[in-house]
Design an enzyme around this catalytic site. Sequence first.
Site, PDB file in Angstrom:
ATOM      1  N   ASP A   1     191.611  26.410  58.787  1.00  0.00           N
ATOM      2  CA  ASP A   1     192.623  27.439  58.645  1.00  0.00           C
ATOM      3  C   ASP A   1     192.083  28.847  59.034  1.00  0.00           C
ATOM      4  O   ASP A   1     191.060  29.380  58.152  1.00  0.00           O
ATOM      5  CB  ASP A   1     192.970  27.318  57.155  1.00  0.00           C
ATOM      6  CG  ASP A   1     193.807  28.346  56.612  1.00  0.00           C
ATOM      7  OD1 ASP A   1     194.538  28.968  57.785  1.00  0.00           O
ATOM      8  OD2 ASP A   1     194.043  28.467  55.407  1.00  0.00           O
TER       9      ASP A   1
ATOM     10  N   ARG B   1     201.606  25.186  52.217  1.00  0.00           N
ATOM     11  CA  ARG B   1     202.982  24.658  51.635  1.00  0.00           C
ATOM     12  C   ARG B   1     203.896  24.537  52.633  1.00  0.00           C
ATOM     13  O   ARG B   1     204.900  23.818  52.479  1.00  0.00           O
ATOM     14  CB  ARG B   1     203.281  25.839  50.730  1.00  0.00           C
ATOM     15  CG  ARG B   1     203.577  27.381  51.627  1.00  0.00           C
ATOM     16  CD  ARG B   1     203.638  28.547  50.604  1.00  0.00           C
ATOM     17  NE  ARG B   1     202.246  29.128  50.088  1.00  0.00           N
ATOM     18  CZ  ARG B   1     201.974  29.851  49.326  1.00  0.00           C
ATOM     19  NH1 ARG B   1     203.034  30.521  48.752  1.00  0.00           N
ATOM     20  NH2 ARG B   1     200.634  30.166  48.833  1.00  0.00           N
TER      21      ARG B   1
ATOM     22  N   LYS C   1     192.220  35.487  58.768  1.00  0.00           N
ATOM     23  CA  LYS C   1     191.390  35.822  57.579  1.00  0.00           C
ATOM     24  C   LYS C   1     190.269  36.675  58.089  1.00  0.00           C
ATOM     25  O   LYS C   1     189.831  36.534  59.041  1.00  0.00           O
ATOM     26  CB  LYS C   1     190.707  34.398  57.141  1.00  0.00           C
ATOM     27  CG  LYS C   1     191.762  33.446  56.393  1.00  0.00           C
ATOM     28  CD  LYS C   1     191.280  32.300  56.100  1.00  0.00           C
ATOM     29  CE  LYS C   1     192.162  31.435  55.065  1.00  0.00           C
ATOM     30  NZ  LYS C   1     192.600  31.837  54.002  1.00  0.00           N
TER      31      LYS C   1
HETATM   32  N1  BES Z   1     193.483  27.253  52.455  1.00  0.00           N
HETATM   33  C1  BES Z   1     193.692  28.742  51.795  1.00  0.00           C
HETATM   34  C2  BES Z   1     193.411  28.562  50.306  1.00  0.00           C
HETATM   35  C3  BES Z   1     192.034  28.436  49.988  1.00  0.00           C
HETATM   36  C4  BES Z   1     191.260  29.586  49.981  1.00  0.00           C
HETATM   37  C5  BES Z   1     191.138  27.207  49.821  1.00  0.00           C
HETATM   38  C6  BES Z   1     189.713  29.582  49.663  1.00  0.00           C
HETATM   39  C7  BES Z   1     189.869  27.229  49.725  1.00  0.00           C
HETATM   40  C8  BES Z   1     189.229  28.401  49.396  1.00  0.00           C
HETATM   41  C9  BES Z   1     195.201  28.841  51.911  1.00  0.00           C
HETATM   42  O1  BES Z   1     196.008  28.175  53.092  1.00  0.00           O
HETATM   43  C10 BES Z   1     195.377  30.423  51.934  1.00  0.00           C
HETATM   44  O2  BES Z   1     195.184  30.842  52.797  1.00  0.00           O
HETATM   45  N2  BES Z   1     196.080  30.790  51.019  1.00  0.00           N
HETATM   46  C11 BES Z   1     196.296  32.275  50.787  1.00  0.00           C
HETATM   47  C12 BES Z   1     197.825  32.324  50.204  1.00  0.00           C
HETATM   48  C13 BES Z   1     198.477  33.888  50.123  1.00  0.00           C
HETATM   49  C14 BES Z   1     198.523  34.148  51.832  1.00  0.00           C
HETATM   50  C15 BES Z   1     199.549  33.737  49.739  1.00  0.00           C
HETATM   51  C16 BES Z   1     195.318  32.540  49.924  1.00  0.00           C
HETATM   52  O3  BES Z   1     195.074  31.757  48.767  1.00  0.00           O
HETATM   53  O4  BES Z   1     194.709  33.815  49.877  1.00  0.00           O
HETATM   54 ZN    ZN Z   2     194.932  26.885  53.974  1.00  0.00          ZN
HETATM   55 MN    MN Z   3     195.836  29.816  54.733  1.00  0.00          MN
END
Ligand code: BES
Ligand code: ZN
Ligand code: MN
Length: 501
Positions: free
Chosen positions: A271, A352, A278
């Site tokens: 991801d 999601r 990110k």
């Molecule tokens: N895979 C990430 C969440 C995550 C973060 C898992 C750190 C493990 C460690 C997920 O896909 C993500 O990026 N979520 C975002 C959502 C936001 C954009 C609403 C997040 O948590 O920042």
């Molecule tokens: Zn993710």
């Molecule tokens: Mn993500």
Amino acid sequence: MMKIAFAESSRPKSGTIVVGVLEEQKLTPTAAALDKETGGALKRAIAASRFTGRKDEVLGVLAPAQLSLGRVLLLGLGKASALDATAMQGFGGNVVAQLNSVGESAAAVALDRIEDMKLKPAEAAAHFAFGATLRGYRFDRYRTKEKPEQKPSLKTLDVMSRDAAAARRAFAPLKEVAEGVFLTRDLVSEPANVIYPETLAAAARPLTKLGVEVEVLDERQMKKLGMNALLGVGQGSVRPPRLVVMQWKGGGGRGKAAQPVAFIGKGVTFDTGGISIKPSDGMWDMKWDMGGAGVVIGLMRALAGRKAKVNAVGVIGLVENMPSGAAQRPGDIVASLSGQTIEVLNTDAEGRLVLADALWYCQDRFKPKFMVDLATLTGAIIIALGSEHAGLFSNNDELAGRLAEAGAAVGEKLWRMPLNEAYDRMMDSDAADIKNISGGRDASSITAAQFLQRFVNGVPWAHLDIAGTTWSKKDAPTVPKGATAFGVRLLDRLVAEHYES
Ligand code: BES
Ligand code: ZN
Ligand code: MN
């Protein structure tokens, strides 16, 4: 790899013997016998130390002259009446860590002659062995220059039991669960250049040998079905997406009685965030963003391995989330399998989107008793719960209660978070039926769960946000640092307790 065996004779000829001491320095029968044989060497060693027999204390006594052994390891057991499966597993794990740290290669454990324990001696031995097995895991396939003295030293562990055959029988299903845990840990530990949608799907294939039916849907099939939410996430990657369906039919039954239980996993093999990219620091962690899918594969391995009397379905959505000229853009609108349109405001809220199609597909095709999804879904759940608990979200109190109980029983703890209409409304979009982020940071683990709930079609459902519990930075008694496989033991337990015929 360490070999574990059960034996009746309680005196090994070399290496370490592990014996128990209850609280207030009360020697167990085997410990007392050894003490007598050595002219009181054990009691003298205890007197000269701070060791009291409290739970998880250890004291190594080197080669008392009368014994052919190298070492006696005294293990603090605490109160006999508190000795349960979890305690025995913890002892097994701690003993393995201790023996490896002193460089021992062979050991025998004689712990089972204790009165007022909460479990039968054969079970106690089996759970000790289970904990030892779980802690003995190590992902070292890429350490090519390690010297022998840097590798774990313990090669054989003999667990003594007056009824070794009964202990072996009690251990058999636990060993299968451990195999499932190891499969998950291996898959989650692998880097994203090795594990990507096609190779992760291929890793599920060998479950056929255990009687699991495995189907792999490719991009063309998913397109035909209309899984555009999942496909949108994968479209920026050169690695094509996959959806894997695993079926274990151990429960038999007809009609409603044959209704399966279902487990759905987020399998984002890497991801980057996509176009909503990110920051580079820490991005390497996103190799384990397929942790939910890894757990579903390991769970199916465990259920099939121990021939669980249940019909179970596993569905995992596998994609790589990459930025590229072909990638999905913020603001894109996709039509999900459910027919609902989704405005993708942030390409990093991708899990999601994958689950939306996987959940809908699962309930539509299998009409399951319930669905439990697992996903490393939000960073916010780590802010809320750290790595102590995974987040539990559910539309069904009975299912939520059973999950929380199973988690407490195996030491994979869950904490229930709320869902309600006000949170649900935060996901309404101006342009489509729903948007994939609420737009603010408030309650963002909850709004993520609300998003998922719109794709479960009223089926009893629970979502486990395992972002904080999938990878561990420190050793625990039965979980070495790294990939934890959090969820395999929990869901195996849920099935064993409530859904086996
Ligand atoms: N895979 C990430 C969440 C995550 C973060 C898992 C750190 C493990 C460690 C997920 O896909 C993500 O990026 N979520 C975002 C959502 C936001 C954009 C609403 C997040 O948590 O920042
Ligand atoms: Zn993710
Ligand atoms: Mn993500």
